[in-house]
Design a protein around this motif. Structure first.
Motif, mmCIF file in Angstrom:
data_model
loop_
_atom_site.group_PDB
_atom_site.id
_atom_site.type_symbol
_atom_site.label_atom_id
_atom_site.label_comp_id
_atom_site.label_asym_id
_atom_site.label_seq_id
_atom_site.Cartn_x
_atom_site.Cartn_y
_atom_site.Cartn_z
ATOM 1 N N GLN A 10 0.880 -1.162 0.000
ATOM 2 C CA GLN A 10 0.000 0.000 0.000
ATOM 3 C C GLN A 10 0.922 1.217 0.000
ATOM 4 N N ILE A 11 0.808 2.035 -1.031
ATOM 5 C CA ILE A 11 1.674 3.201 -1.174
ATOM 6 C C ILE A 11 0.939 4.430 -0.636
ATOM 7 N N LYS A 12 1.681 5.274 0.054
ATOM 8 C CA LYS A 12 1.098 6.485 0.637
ATOM 9 C C LYS A 12 0.478 7.344 -0.464
ATOM 10 N N THR A 13 -0.689 7.895 -0.167
ATOM 11 C CA THR A 13 -1.435 8.708 -1.116
ATOM 12 C C THR A 13 -0.574 9.850 -1.646
ATOM 13 N N HIS A 78 11.010 1.709 1.082
ATOM 14 C CA HIS A 78 10.249 1.781 2.334
ATOM 15 C C HIS A 78 9.561 3.133 2.580
ATOM 16 N N TYR A 80 7.878 4.970 0.815
ATOM 17 C CA TYR A 80 6.651 5.127 0.040
ATOM 18 C C TYR A 80 5.501 4.260 0.532
ATOM 19 N N ARG A 81 5.788 3.249 1.297
ATOM 20 C CA ARG A 81 4.734 2.303 1.670
ATOM 21 C C ARG A 81 4.180 2.573 3.059
ATOM 22 N N SER A 82 2.891 2.332 3.195
ATOM 23 C CA SER A 82 2.259 2.464 4.507
ATOM 24 C C SER A 82 1.990 1.097 5.122
ATOM 25 N N GLU A 83 1.913 0.063 4.282
ATOM 26 C CA GLU A 83 1.761 -1.307 4.770
ATOM 27 C C GLU A 83 2.094 -2.260 3.638
#
Length: 111
Positions: A10-13, A78, A80-83
């Motif tokens: 899941q990439i940060k908006t 790392h 860029y990702r939230s999960e």
């Protein structure tokens, strides 16, 4: 048959395009490993991406997974990702499609 690794990220908006750019820039740290058969980046929706990579076998993937090369690759992606999650599997069969003979360049041009 190959050993396949599938990552769900899941990439940060708002960071999706930058993530894609960086993934392309650092991808050779994975694909240049002698046991790597290739990898793909796919975008689903709502900032969800899947990274699929194929390896000659599980032991060689695990060797890469615990290497400094992999750690550096993860550190670059790392931010860029939230999960995320990882699924590993052994490919048990493969059916070659007719379009397999089409080059990536030809495929991109047809899109």
């Amino acid at each position: 048959m190959a050993f396949r690794v599938m990552l769900r990220m899941q990439i940060k908006t708002g960071m999706e395009r930058e993530f894609e750019r960086v993934w392309l820039e650092v991808g050779d740290s994975v694909t240049s490993h002698p046991a790597n058969l290739g990898q793909w980046l796919a975008r689903a929706q709502d900032g969800v991406y899947f990274i699929v990579s194929d390896w000659v076998d599980e032991p060689r993937f695990r060797e890469f997974e615990h290497s400094d090369r992999h750690l550096q690759h993860r550190q670059q992606l790392h931010p860029y990702r939230s999960e995320g999650s990882i699924t590993t599997m052994h490919v048990v069969a493969y059916l070659r499609g007719q379009a397999q003979d089409v080059s990536h360049h030809e495929w991109e041009a047809a899109r």
